[in-house]
Design an enzyme around this catalytic site. Structure first.
Site, PDB file in Angstrom:
ATOM      1  CB  CYS A 126     120.254 103.592 -13.554  1.00  0.00           C
ATOM      2  SG  CYS A 126     119.523 102.515 -12.294  1.00  0.00           S
ATOM      3  CG  ASN A 167     115.264 102.520  -8.920  1.00  0.00           C
ATOM      4  OD1 ASN A 167     114.196 102.581  -8.323  1.00  0.00           O
ATOM      5  ND2 ASN A 167     116.344 103.148  -8.480  1.00  0.00           N
ATOM      6  CB  CYS A 170     122.938  98.233 -10.411  1.00  0.00           C
ATOM      7  SG  CYS A 170     122.723  96.430 -10.424  1.00  0.00           S
ATOM      8  NE  ARG A 171     123.574 101.791 -14.443  1.00  0.00           N
ATOM      9  CZ  ARG A 171     123.235 102.016 -15.689  1.00  0.00           C
ATOM     10  NH1 ARG A 171     124.074 102.689 -16.475  1.00  0.00           N
ATOM     11  NH2 ARG A 171     122.083 101.597 -16.164  1.00  0.00           N
ATOM     12  CB  SER A 172     119.455 105.206 -10.019  1.00  0.00           C
ATOM     13  OG  SER A 172     118.494 104.198 -10.046  1.00  0.00           O
ATOM     14  CG  ASP A 184     123.698  98.329 -16.076  1.00  0.00           C
ATOM     15  OD1 ASP A 184     123.871  97.884 -14.919  1.00  0.00           O
ATOM     16  OD2 ASP A 184     122.590  98.367 -16.632  1.00  0.00           O
TER      17      ASP A 184
HETATM   18  P1  4NP Z   1     120.808  99.426 -13.256  1.00  0.00           P
HETATM   19  O1  4NP Z   1     121.218  97.973 -13.797  1.00  0.00           O
HETATM   20  O2  4NP Z   1     120.199 100.182 -14.428  1.00  0.00           O
HETATM   21  O3  4NP Z   1     122.091 100.040 -12.833  1.00  0.00           O
HETATM   22  O4  4NP Z   1     119.816  99.214 -12.150  1.00  0.00           O
HETATM   23  C1  4NP Z   1     120.302  97.116 -14.429  1.00  0.00           C
HETATM   24  C2  4NP Z   1     119.772  96.080 -13.733  1.00  0.00           C
HETATM   25  C3  4NP Z   1     118.885  95.204 -14.355  1.00  0.00           C
HETATM   26  C4  4NP Z   1     118.563  95.399 -15.680  1.00  0.00           C
HETATM   27  C5  4NP Z   1     119.089  96.454 -16.374  1.00  0.00           C
HETATM   28  C6  4NP Z   1     119.963  97.324 -15.748  1.00  0.00           C
HETATM   29  N1  4NP Z   1     117.690  94.494 -16.320  1.00  0.00           N
HETATM   30  O5  4NP Z   1     117.428  94.685 -17.515  1.00  0.00           O
HETATM   31  O6  4NP Z   1     117.224  93.525 -15.702  1.00  0.00           O
END
Ligand code: 4NP
Length: 150
Positions: free
Chosen positions: A8, A11, A13-15, A123
């Site tokens: 994702c 790294n 939340c989703r992945s 997300d």
């Molecule tokens: P993820 O979510 O891609 O599902 O891990 C996110 C968490 C933090 C950020 C972006 C996406 N960020 O930009 O801080």
């Protein structure tokens, strides 16, 4: 032995959720797999998964606490035999790094759950809907598992 990398943006939340959900389902199905996750971005490298994501996952008995964020690297194309992206932006960012001659498949997570008619795992860092992300990840993990068992 299947080696699968979930990717994702952050790294956190989703992945990592996909890594834990799919690992749990594979274990229950007695399918031998190596799973990992990574982010296309580097903002959260070294961090544990996001607290609210961990809490939502824990309510479904998935423990994300040992996981630590890392950034996707070009070496991942040779280290895994399947790369699974959470959304189209992740997929594009991964494809941009593909080495010449490498043919490792990069698939969208929701391509394993066509019945949902959803193409991306939204997300939850932005939507705040951690259960929606887990619902989609669980159904897509079932589809991926069925494909590997077929
Ligand atoms: P993820 O979510 O891609 O599902 O891990 C996110 C968490 C933090 C950020 C972006 C996406 N960020 O930009 O801080």
């Amino acid at each position: 032995m299947h080696k699968i990398l979930f990717v994702c943006l952050g790294n956190i939340c989703r992945s990592p959720s996909a890594e834990a959900v799919f690992a749990t389902k594979a274990k229950h199905a007695r399918l031998s797999v190596i799973v990992d996750s990574a982010g296309t971005g580097d903002w959260h490298v070294g961090e544990a998964p996001y607290g609210p994501m961990q809490a939502a996952a824990k309510l479904r008995a998935y423990d994300l606490s040992p996981l630590r964020a890392r950034q996707f690297t070009v070496e991942d194309f040779s280290g895994f035999d399947l790369i699974v992206a959470m959304d189209e932006a992740n997929l594009r960012d991964i494809e941009r790094l593909r080495p010449t001659g490498n043919d490792t498949p990069v698939k969208l997570m929701m391509s394993y759950a066509p019945q949902t008619r959803v193409t991306a795992v939204p997300d939850p860092y932005y939507t705040r809907d951690f259960d929606e992300a887990l619902d989609l990840i669980e159904v897509a993990s079932d589809g991926l598992l069925a494909e590997l068992q077929a």
